[in-house]
Design an enzyme around this catalytic site. Structure first.
Site, short mmCIF file in Angstrom:
data_model
loop_
_atom_site.label_atom_id
_atom_site.label_comp_id
_atom_site.label_asym_id
_atom_site.label_seq_id
_atom_site.Cartn_x
_atom_site.Cartn_y
_atom_site.Cartn_z
N THR A 185 26.03 66.77 86.31
CA THR A 185 24.83 65.95 86.46
C THR A 185 24.08 65.97 85.14
O THR A 185 23.88 67.03 84.54
CB THR A 185 23.93 66.49 87.58
OG1 THR A 185 24.61 66.37 88.83
CG2 THR A 185 22.62 65.71 87.65
N GLU A 234 20.78 57.50 70.60
CA GLU A 234 19.73 57.79 69.64
C GLU A 234 19.58 56.62 68.64
O GLU A 234 20.56 55.97 68.29
CB GLU A 234 20.05 59.08 68.87
CG GLU A 234 20.28 60.29 69.75
CD GLU A 234 21.64 60.31 70.43
OE1 GLU A 234 22.58 59.64 69.93
OE2 GLU A 234 21.77 60.96 71.48
N SER A 244 23.64 66.45 76.93
CA SER A 244 23.97 67.48 77.91
C SER A 244 23.95 68.85 77.24
O SER A 244 23.50 69.00 76.11
CB SER A 244 25.36 67.22 78.53
OG SER A 244 26.38 67.41 77.55
N ASN A 246 32.28 59.64 68.28
CA ASN A 246 31.83 58.55 67.40
C ASN A 246 30.87 59.12 66.38
O ASN A 246 30.27 60.18 66.59
CB ASN A 246 31.12 57.46 68.22
CG ASN A 246 29.99 58.03 69.06
OD1 ASN A 246 30.20 58.45 70.20
ND2 ASN A 246 28.79 58.08 68.49
#
Length: 268
Positions: free
Chosen positions: A89, A189, A208, A231
């Site tokens: 989650t 971001e 996370s 990335n």
């Protein structure tokens, strides 16, 4: 008081459900497999059984593409009992901090003492292209949240275990280290935020891991953090960011991730 008001009780109930479902007394180690990492679960050892996460107390089905959504019980080649969460989650789901760290607390309540947290992330270093795995040496939590309640003072000087990082390098000596910066998400971001992350000491950006690490350290667990660079971060990459890129990078890196986690499972 409800179970959602008492996270320790809810974690204990979930841990007991795990024991009942799998017929075990407990577990030794846990793996949380983030974006791009789920395929690596197949090399951790012999799968004893699996259940959908949402069937256990306090859990919900993952909402992010690339997460498997189940809890597996695995017997590792080292003879350990491992809990493998193929989903998590995220804080940006808006359910609060407690559901984010519920898996970690459940693992601790089941007897786990060693936790491996993985994620897919953006990289700030151009030499770390997509597919690079980075050991997390430290984190910066920019979520403005914590799983701790009241005057609970946890030492995070060594949030990510030096001993476990050394074990990981026995498997892959080329693994670099970096500082992970957790943003709240779910938007990626901005280039300015990425520059800020670099200015304050960050090497990796994602959504996370740091909240889970704090909860794990509160519970006395030893933590290893692994980030898969999927990335280059915004402003460093010349291309727009896309979650499909995250999935593709994980798929391409699967053989290396499987080898790394299999090697870790032999040593933990």
């Amino acid at each position: 008081m409800t179970d959602t008001d008492d996270p320790a009780r809810l974690a204990a109930e979930a841990a007991q459900a795990v024991r009942d479902r799998f017929g075990v007394e407990g577990a030794d180690v846990a793996f949380v497999l983030g974006s791009g990492w789920s395929a690596a679960a197949d090399r951790l050892g012999e799968t004893v059984g699996s259940v959908p996460l949402e069937t256990l107390p306090g859990f919900a089905a993952p909402v992010v593409a690339g997460h498997g959504g189940e809890l597996r019980l695995v017997r590792t080649t080292a003879g350990r009992t491992a809990l493998v969460f193929t989903g998590r989650t995220h804080f940006y789901e808006g359910r609060g901090v407690e559901p984010v760290v519920h898996g970690v607390r459940t693992a601790a309540a089941a007897g786990v003492r060693t936790l491996v947290l993985t994620n897919g992330c953006g990289g700030l270093r151009t030499e770390w292209g997509p597919g690079t795995v980075v050991l997390i040496s430290d984190h910066i939590n920019l979520t403005a949240a914590t799983p701790l309640r009241g005057p609970t003072f946890i030492d995070l000087t060594e949030a990510y275990s030096r001993r476990l990082r050394a074990l990981a390098r026995e498997v892959d000596p080329a693994l670099p280290e970096g500082v992970y910066v957790q943003f709240r998400g779910p938007s990626y971001e901005t280039p300015a935020e990425v520059r800020m992350a670099g200015a304050i000491g960050g090497d990796l950006v994602g959504m996370s891991t740091s909240l889970e690490t704090v909860a794990a350290r509160e519970a006395g667990l030893e933590v290893l953090g692994l980030s898969l660079v999927t990335n280059l971060a915004a402003g460093i990459s010349p291309e727009p960011l896309d979650h499909a890129e995250v999935i593709a990078a994980g798929r391409a890196a699967a053989p290396r991730l499987q080898t790394l986690l299999a090697g870790l499972a032999e040593r933990l």
